[in-house]
Scaffold this motif. Structure first.
Motif, PDB file in Angstrom:
ATOM      1  N   THR A 242       0.829  -1.199   0.000  1.00  0.00           N
ATOM      2  CA  THR A 242       0.000   0.000   0.000  1.00  0.00           C
ATOM      3  C   THR A 242       0.863   1.249   0.000  1.00  0.00           C
ATOM      4  O   THR A 242       1.980   1.259   0.519  1.00  0.00           O
ATOM      5  N   GLY A 243       0.303   2.288  -0.597  1.00  0.00           N
ATOM      6  CA  GLY A 243       0.961   3.573  -0.593  1.00  0.00           C
ATOM      7  C   GLY A 243      -0.096   4.643  -0.783  1.00  0.00           C
ATOM      8  O   GLY A 243      -1.298   4.343  -0.853  1.00  0.00           O
ATOM      9  N   ILE A 244       0.372   5.893  -0.859  1.00  0.00           N
ATOM     10  CA  ILE A 244      -0.545   7.019  -0.993  1.00  0.00           C
ATOM     11  C   ILE A 244      -0.067   7.842  -2.173  1.00  0.00           C
ATOM     12  O   ILE A 244       1.069   8.324  -2.172  1.00  0.00           O
ATOM     13  N   LYS A 245      -0.900   7.978  -3.195  1.00  0.00           N
ATOM     14  CA  LYS A 245      -0.531   8.860  -4.302  1.00  0.00           C
ATOM     15  C   LYS A 245      -1.705   9.787  -4.589  1.00  0.00           C
ATOM     16  O   LYS A 245      -2.835   9.331  -4.678  1.00  0.00           O
ATOM     17  N   ASN A 246      -1.406  11.079  -4.720  1.00  0.00           N
ATOM     18  CA  ASN A 246      -2.443  12.090  -4.891  1.00  0.00           C
ATOM     19  C   ASN A 246      -3.519  11.968  -3.812  1.00  0.00           C
ATOM     20  O   ASN A 246      -4.707  12.032  -4.096  1.00  0.00           O
ATOM     21  N   ASP A 247      -3.056  11.699  -2.579  1.00  0.00           N
ATOM     22  CA  ASP A 247      -3.961  11.647  -1.435  1.00  0.00           C
ATOM     23  C   ASP A 247      -4.915  10.456  -1.441  1.00  0.00           C
ATOM     24  O   ASP A 247      -5.879  10.433  -0.667  1.00  0.00           O
ATOM     25  N   LYS A 248      -4.649   9.481  -2.304  1.00  0.00           N
ATOM     26  CA  LYS A 248      -5.518   8.299  -2.402  1.00  0.00           C
ATOM     27  C   LYS A 248      -4.708   7.061  -2.070  1.00  0.00           C
ATOM     28  O   LYS A 248      -3.534   6.962  -2.433  1.00  0.00           O
ATOM     29  N   ARG A 249      -5.366   6.107  -1.448  1.00  0.00           N
ATOM     30  CA  ARG A 249      -4.718   4.829  -1.214  1.00  0.00           C
ATOM     31  C   ARG A 249      -4.542   4.094  -2.539  1.00  0.00           C
ATOM     32  O   ARG A 249      -5.465   4.027  -3.349  1.00  0.00           O
ATOM     33  N   VAL A 250      -3.338   3.582  -2.759  1.00  0.00           N
ATOM     34  CA  VAL A 250      -3.107   2.714  -3.923  1.00  0.00           C
ATOM     35  C   VAL A 250      -2.357   1.469  -3.463  1.00  0.00           C
ATOM     36  O   VAL A 250      -1.705   1.452  -2.425  1.00  0.00           O
ATOM     37  N   TYR A 251      -2.500   0.431  -4.265  1.00  0.00           N
ATOM     38  CA  TYR A 251      -1.831  -0.843  -3.989  1.00  0.00           C
ATOM     39  C   TYR A 251      -0.838  -0.963  -5.137  1.00  0.00           C
ATOM     40  O   TYR A 251      -1.220  -1.258  -6.273  1.00  0.00           O
TER      41      TYR A 251
ATOM     42  N   LYS B 138     -10.517   8.875   4.336  1.00  0.00           N
ATOM     43  CA  LYS B 138      -9.820   9.209   3.085  1.00  0.00           C
ATOM     44  C   LYS B 138      -9.670   8.013   2.166  1.00  0.00           C
ATOM     45  O   LYS B 138      -9.252   8.151   1.028  1.00  0.00           O
ATOM     46  N   GLY B 139      -9.909   6.829   2.697  1.00  0.00           N
ATOM     47  CA  GLY B 139      -9.779   5.628   1.874  1.00  0.00           C
ATOM     48  C   GLY B 139      -8.346   5.154   1.762  1.00  0.00           C
ATOM     49  O   GLY B 139      -8.010   4.376   0.883  1.00  0.00           O
ATOM     50  N   ILE B 140      -7.459   5.630   2.639  1.00  0.00           N
ATOM     51  CA  ILE B 140      -6.070   5.181   2.583  1.00  0.00           C
ATOM     52  C   ILE B 140      -5.954   3.747   3.088  1.00  0.00           C
ATOM     53  O   ILE B 140      -5.226   2.942   2.563  1.00  0.00           O
ATOM     54  N   LYS B 141      -6.691   3.439   4.131  1.00  0.00           N
ATOM     55  CA  LYS B 141      -6.852   2.031   4.504  1.00  0.00           C
ATOM     56  C   LYS B 141      -8.129   1.912   5.316  1.00  0.00           C
ATOM     57  O   LYS B 141      -8.693   2.913   5.749  1.00  0.00           O
ATOM     58  N   SER B 142      -8.586   0.701   5.503  1.00  0.00           N
ATOM     59  CA  SER B 142      -9.756   0.538   6.341  1.00  0.00           C
ATOM     60  C   SER B 142      -9.282   0.043   7.695  1.00  0.00           C
ATOM     61  O   SER B 142      -8.811  -1.063   7.847  1.00  0.00           O
ATOM     62  N   GLN B 143      -9.332   0.927   8.681  1.00  0.00           N
ATOM     63  CA  GLN B 143      -8.955   0.552  10.037  1.00  0.00           C
ATOM     64  C   GLN B 143      -9.997  -0.421  10.555  1.00  0.00           C
ATOM     65  O   GLN B 143     -11.189  -0.219  10.360  1.00  0.00           O
ATOM     66  N   HIS B 144      -9.541  -1.441  11.246  1.00  0.00           N
ATOM     67  CA  HIS B 144     -10.523  -2.436  11.691  1.00  0.00           C
ATOM     68  C   HIS B 144     -11.421  -1.900  12.788  1.00  0.00           C
ATOM     69  O   HIS B 144     -12.432  -2.476  13.096  1.00  0.00           O
ATOM     70  N   ASN B 145     -11.037  -0.763  13.375  1.00  0.00           N
ATOM     71  CA  ASN B 145     -11.842  -0.272  14.496  1.00  0.00           C
ATOM     72  C   ASN B 145     -12.559   1.044  14.198  1.00  0.00           C
ATOM     73  O   ASN B 145     -12.806   1.833  15.071  1.00  0.00           O
ATOM     74  N   VAL B 146     -12.896   1.287  12.971  1.00  0.00           N
ATOM     75  CA  VAL B 146     -13.602   2.521  12.627  1.00  0.00           C
ATOM     76  C   VAL B 146     -14.836   2.163  11.814  1.00  0.00           C
ATOM     77  O   VAL B 146     -15.018   2.597  10.691  1.00  0.00           O
ATOM     78  N   LEU B 147     -15.644   1.347  12.403  1.00  0.00           N
ATOM     79  CA  LEU B 147     -16.788   0.818  11.671  1.00  0.00           C
ATOM     80  C   LEU B 147     -17.747   1.889  11.190  1.00  0.00           C
ATOM     81  O   LEU B 147     -18.108   1.944  10.025  1.00  0.00           O
TER      82      LEU B 147
END
Lengths: 310, 310
Positions: A242-251, B138-147
């Motif tokens: 995972t990383g962050i590009k243009n403020d978005k999560r990317v894989y 922001k969609g950077i990752k899905s934290q398991h504790n932020v349902l």
């Protein structure tokens, strides 16, 4: 003490004797080993030799043009073979390192064999050196150019093999290159493996994935020019992160940078280059190659690692 | 300026009000966030709270014992749930990072929900902090504790969620920990993700692969004690690489070492720690873990990387 001048004298005599009235083809990748071998044979038998550069789609940026230009400067008859599509075809679906090496080797020999047949040639020159022979015999890896050592009969590909450098280690090859008066860009050239970027694309080798590692390699080489290290390169992982590009999560993709010090490639040390340099490489790779989100630096000596990943 | 004392006062009042006559369960992983949350709720509602430590098979070496001992020292009612086999079961065949996070989250909530049901409890306390909320939204990752943030109704798991630290950043959580008089091994504890070592096993998470990264993590933590870095850990790749062990070629595991400086985990810098230290870590990992042939060091800041790989 190794005497390069004496080696060249003996070698030229032996090559002439071996080749006789036959014609020879020399597979030249542009690396120091195969270029020295090519030039030696050219010097020994002149017009009886044709150099072949096979573009397998796995060469570094600008390398095909560079090699062809150098060979022409030497006055060597040169044939350029565009086999890119064929090579990517044989890599399809292959992810295992040994399977990939085997696929490369078979395609390399069948391509060379085809050219040799077209040119009605019986001898192939290769830049095999002693470290290749040792590691193949030890089972550390199978070098694509050490057929006899692993019990493969090169005759099945339709030709005999001439390996004038098989008794030399890398530093001796460089001494021979200097003695022959080859330009520095050859004699001091960084080692580059026969199967080229295919060893540096973990997982399946495709044209797209080769392009990613080619670009990363170019950045690493630019940034490490003049460091005096033995080998500097980039590897594309099959794993993603995972990383962050243009403020978005990317894989995205992961690139490892490998820079080693070594004398003869038999042992090697991870180079302790300045962190600012590493950070600059990391920033360039992750910004100039959009799909890459993470950059790693290899901190393992050989042994327990090999220099290459595959 | 954040006032930890004032925060604690307000928080205790709010928790009392929220909980009322209900009973509360607190999922405590031993990390600073969940331990501070657990201790706050314990202080607020005393015997109405039970702490639960779920052993998912993904904790660091010695961590389950450590957490249970700390909770007992606090005088907290504690329940230990051995769910290791269940967790490894849900990871079977899963290699995608988000799928693995989702599998972890679902198993975590169903396990907690089961315990809450057995204990006839309606409230769950969690150590969610502001960075978790921001990155999930922001969609950077899905934290398991932020349902709630991602539109999952926690009611379907059978309980309500109490998140007393959701407005705080990490340094503020540590200030609260100090103000509460918690021991340094908690207040200065290195961050550790909810889904634990599962994020650090690229590819399928099995008990065997978790054991490899657990051992590597232990070595990294031992060697980086006192460096004052924000987070120090190891990652096991799914990719393999060639190496040499006992003079034989092997196709072995790759470990990446990640050491970052950060204030709040929102941005982070790859730590420029001394090369001798990195080389010592590399040598220990490749010699103490037989299957590992190669060790890499992550040289990417956040962004463009995240701190964790998944």
């Amino acid at each position: 003490m190794f005497d390069a001048k004496q080696f060249i004298e003996n070698s030229l005599k032996e090559i002439k004797l071996d080749v006789g009235d036959n014609r020879v083809i020399s597979a030249c990748s542009g690396g120091v080993d195969s270029t020295v071998a090519t030039y030696l044979v050219h010097k020994a038998v002149g017009e009886k030799m044709i150099a072949v550069f096979i573009d397998d789609g796995l060469r570094r940026d600008g390398e095909p043009e560079f090699v062809v230009r150098i060979l022409k400067d030497f006055g060597v008859n040169t044939r350029f073979v565009d086999a890119r599509a064929e090579f990517f075809e044989v890599f399809k679906g292959k992810t295992d390192a040994e399977e990939k090496r085997k696929a490369f080797r078979e395609k390399f020999y069948s391509t060379l064999g085809r050219v040799a047949k077209e040119e009605k040639i019986q001898f192939i020159t290769q830049g095999t050196i002693k470290a290749d022979v040792i590691e193949t015999v030890k089972g550390i890896k199978s070098q694509h150019n050490v057929l006899g050592q692993i019990g493969i009969d090169s005759q099945i590909y339709g030709y005999k093999i001439l390996e004038p450098l098989r008794e030399l280690f890398k530093p001796e090859v460089r001494m021979v290159a200097r003695e022959l008066g080859l330009p520095k860009e050859i004699s001091e050239r960084m080692p580059f493996p026969g199967p080229a970027l295919s060893l540096r694309v973990l997982g399946e080798v495709t044209a797209e994935r080769a392009a990613i590692v080619r670009k990363a390699t170019q950045i690493v080489e630019e940034e490490t020019l003049g460091l005096g290290t033995f080998q500097n390169f980039a590897v594309l992982h099959n794993d993603k992160a995972t990383g962050i590009k243009n403020d978005k999560r990317v894989y995205g993709n992961i690139i490892t940078v490998r820079i080693v010090n070594s004398i003869d490639a038999v042992t090697a040390q991870a180079s302790q280059i300045p962190f600012e340099k590493l950070m600059k490489i990391s920033k360039r790779i992750t910004s100039e190659i959009p799909s890459v989100v993470r950059c790693l630096y290899d901190i393992t000596d050989k042994p327990p690692s090999t220099i290459e990943f595959e």
